[in-house]
Design a protein around this motif. Sequence first.
Motif, PDB file in Angstrom:
ATOM      1  N   VAL A 129       0.838  -1.197   0.000  1.00 42.52           N
ATOM      2  CA  VAL A 129       0.000   0.000   0.000  1.00 42.52           C
ATOM      3  C   VAL A 129       0.872   1.247   0.000  1.00 42.52           C
ATOM      4  O   VAL A 129       0.681   2.150  -0.792  1.00 42.52           O
ATOM      5  CB  VAL A 129      -0.963   0.023   1.214  1.00 42.52           C
ATOM      6  N   SER A 130       1.906   1.253   0.851  1.00 42.94           N
ATOM      7  CA  SER A 130       2.708   2.471   0.929  1.00 42.94           C
ATOM      8  C   SER A 130       3.516   2.672  -0.346  1.00 42.94           C
ATOM      9  O   SER A 130       3.709   3.795  -0.782  1.00 42.94           O
ATOM     10  CB  SER A 130       3.625   2.448   2.154  1.00 42.94           C
ATOM     11  N   VAL A 131       3.956   1.589  -1.010  1.00 38.05           N
ATOM     12  CA  VAL A 131       4.688   1.736  -2.265  1.00 38.05           C
ATOM     13  C   VAL A 131       3.771   2.358  -3.324  1.00 38.05           C
ATOM     14  O   VAL A 131       4.138   3.274  -4.018  1.00 38.05           O
ATOM     15  CB  VAL A 131       5.249   0.384  -2.758  1.00 38.05           C
ATOM     16  N   ALA A 132       2.521   1.851  -3.397  1.00 42.24           N
ATOM     17  CA  ALA A 132       1.611   2.347  -4.416  1.00 42.24           C
ATOM     18  C   ALA A 132       1.203   3.799  -4.143  1.00 42.24           C
ATOM     19  O   ALA A 132       0.992   4.567  -5.064  1.00 42.24           O
ATOM     20  CB  ALA A 132       0.371   1.460  -4.469  1.00 42.24           C
ATOM     21  N   ALA A 133       1.112   4.181  -2.865  1.00 42.74           N
ATOM     22  CA  ALA A 133       0.596   5.507  -2.541  1.00 42.74           C
ATOM     23  C   ALA A 133       1.642   6.607  -2.680  1.00 42.74           C
ATOM     24  O   ALA A 133       1.294   7.749  -2.897  1.00 42.74           O
ATOM     25  CB  ALA A 133       0.048   5.510  -1.115  1.00 42.74           C
ATOM     26  N   ALA A 134       2.909   6.245  -2.559  1.00 43.12           N
ATOM     27  CA  ALA A 134       3.916   7.286  -2.424  1.00 43.12           C
ATOM     28  C   ALA A 134       4.765   7.469  -3.669  1.00 43.12           C
ATOM     29  O   ALA A 134       5.796   6.849  -3.813  1.00 43.12           O
ATOM     30  CB  ALA A 134       4.805   6.979  -1.220  1.00 43.12           C
ATOM     31  N   ASP A 135       4.309   8.299  -4.594  1.00 40.27           N
ATOM     32  CA  ASP A 135       5.215   8.772  -5.631  1.00 40.27           C
ATOM     33  C   ASP A 135       5.633  10.159  -5.182  1.00 40.27           C
ATOM     34  O   ASP A 135       4.867  11.105  -5.240  1.00 40.27           O
ATOM     35  CB  ASP A 135       4.532   8.830  -6.998  1.00 40.27           C
ATOM     36  N   GLN A 136       6.871  10.223  -4.684  1.00 40.74           N
ATOM     37  CA  GLN A 136       7.357  11.484  -4.142  1.00 40.74           C
ATOM     38  C   GLN A 136       7.499  12.557  -5.211  1.00 40.74           C
ATOM     39  O   GLN A 136       7.488  13.735  -4.915  1.00 40.74           O
ATOM     40  CB  GLN A 136       8.744  11.246  -3.538  1.00 40.74           C
ATOM     41  N   TYR A 137       7.693  12.120  -6.472  1.00 39.92           N
ATOM     42  CA  TYR A 137       7.985  13.064  -7.548  1.00 39.92           C
ATOM     43  C   TYR A 137       7.048  12.857  -8.732  1.00 39.92           C
ATOM     44  O   TYR A 137       7.494  12.489  -9.815  1.00 39.92           O
ATOM     45  CB  TYR A 137       9.447  12.916  -7.989  1.00 39.92           C
ATOM     46  N   CYS A 149      12.373  10.556 -12.281  1.00 40.58           N
ATOM     47  CA  CYS A 149      12.218  11.192 -13.599  1.00 40.58           C
ATOM     48  C   CYS A 149      11.334  10.383 -14.538  1.00 40.58           C
ATOM     49  O   CYS A 149      10.637  10.945 -15.367  1.00 40.58           O
ATOM     50  CB  CYS A 149      13.576  11.355 -14.278  1.00 40.58           C
ATOM     51  N   HIS A 150      11.414   9.059 -14.426  1.00 41.19           N
ATOM     52  CA  HIS A 150      10.734   8.190 -15.392  1.00 41.19           C
ATOM     53  C   HIS A 150       9.398   7.666 -14.874  1.00 41.19           C
ATOM     54  O   HIS A 150       9.237   7.395 -13.682  1.00 41.19           O
ATOM     55  CB  HIS A 150      11.614   6.993 -15.747  1.00 41.19           C
ATOM     56  N   VAL A 151       8.484   7.478 -15.812  1.00 39.62           N
ATOM     57  CA  VAL A 151       7.192   6.846 -15.531  1.00 39.62           C
ATOM     58  C   VAL A 151       7.441   5.366 -15.267  1.00 39.62           C
ATOM     59  O   VAL A 151       8.239   4.741 -15.968  1.00 39.62           O
ATOM     60  CB  VAL A 151       6.267   7.000 -16.765  1.00 39.62           C
ATOM     61  N   THR A 152       6.774   4.818 -14.248  1.00 36.83           N
ATOM     62  CA  THR A 152       6.857   3.375 -14.042  1.00 36.83           C
ATOM     63  C   THR A 152       5.545   2.728 -14.482  1.00 36.83           C
ATOM     64  O   THR A 152       4.472   3.323 -14.372  1.00 36.83           O
ATOM     65  CB  THR A 152       7.116   3.012 -12.564  1.00 36.83           C
ATOM     66  N   LYS A 153       5.679   1.521 -15.009  1.00 39.98           N
ATOM     67  CA  LYS A 153       4.505   0.766 -15.438  1.00 39.98           C
ATOM     68  C   LYS A 153       4.662  -0.655 -14.918  1.00 39.98           C
ATOM     69  O   LYS A 153       5.708  -1.267 -15.125  1.00 39.98           O
ATOM     70  CB  LYS A 153       4.422   0.777 -16.967  1.00 39.98           C
ATOM     71  N   ASP A 154       3.655  -1.148 -14.221  1.00 41.32           N
ATOM     72  CA  ASP A 154       3.711  -2.477 -13.601  1.00 41.32           C
ATOM     73  C   ASP A 154       4.969  -2.648 -12.755  1.00 41.32           C
ATOM     74  O   ASP A 154       5.629  -3.687 -12.802  1.00 41.32           O
ATOM     75  CB  ASP A 154       3.642  -3.580 -14.672  1.00 41.32           C
TER      76      ASP A 154
END
Length: 110
Positions: free
Chosen positions: A20-28, A94-99
């Motif tokens: 949950v915390s990984v999915a919720a936290a995009d710091q940038y 900087c980069h978009v992550t997917k899956d």
Amino acid sequence: MKKLALLLAALVILSVAASVSVAAADQYPNGCADCHKGDKSLAATVKGLAKHPPVAATADVNTCLKCHKAGSKLALNKQMHDSHQKAKVACDACHVTKDGKVTSALKGVK
Ligand code: HEC
Ligand code: HEC
Ligand code: HEC
């Protein structure tokens, strides 16, 4: 047995909390712009580079890519990778992550 069940339950709770915390936290979420603002704006940053042509105060990554085209002599990838690796900036800032994987797409590119 009871101890094992408790341990397993604790592990499940911990792993759920972690995902949950990984999915919720995009710091940038905005990439470059989240770090380069105010007196560290991209315009201010390139002003400090030797021989750099002036860019508008509102310059964003799209401005950069107009001159720094992928595959050209001025391509931004190598320079950005080297300097930010030194600054310990993670790929997904900087980069978009997917899956869960880093893609070559940049955040904030229109
Ligand atoms: C997580 C924060 C962060 C993000 C995201 C980030 N930067 Fe940086 N950037 C830094 C830090 C830290 C430095 C090194 C110290 C400084 O100059 O402030 C730096 C340095 C730079 C420099 C000067 C060094 C050089 O290579 O000439 C430029 C230009 C630059 N960044 C552009 C960008 C661009 C363009 C993006 C988006 C594609 C970006 N930055 C994304 C933190 C960030
Ligand atoms: C009008 C075209 C133009 C725009 C817009 C532009 N650049 Fe550049 N940039 C150049 C040119 C030309 C050079 C090579 C300058 C030289 O060293 O002779 C350069 C060089 C650089 C360098 C390498 C400088 C060095 O010291 O090796 C970096 C890093 C850079 N630009 C980052 C950026 C960033 C970040 C942006 C967006 C804010 C940006 N540029 C926008 C034309 C541009
Ligand atoms: C400071 C921002 C920043 C960081 C951090 C960053 N990149 Fe990049 N990356 C860029 C820019 C800018 C480009 C050039 C994009 C373009 O020209 O359209 C690029 C291009 C790429 C590309 C396509 C071109 C190439 O070089 O193959 C890949 C793949 C890539 N990055 C992977 C990564 C990985 C993996 C990491 C972490 C180790 C990382 N990047 C870290 C900014 C960054």
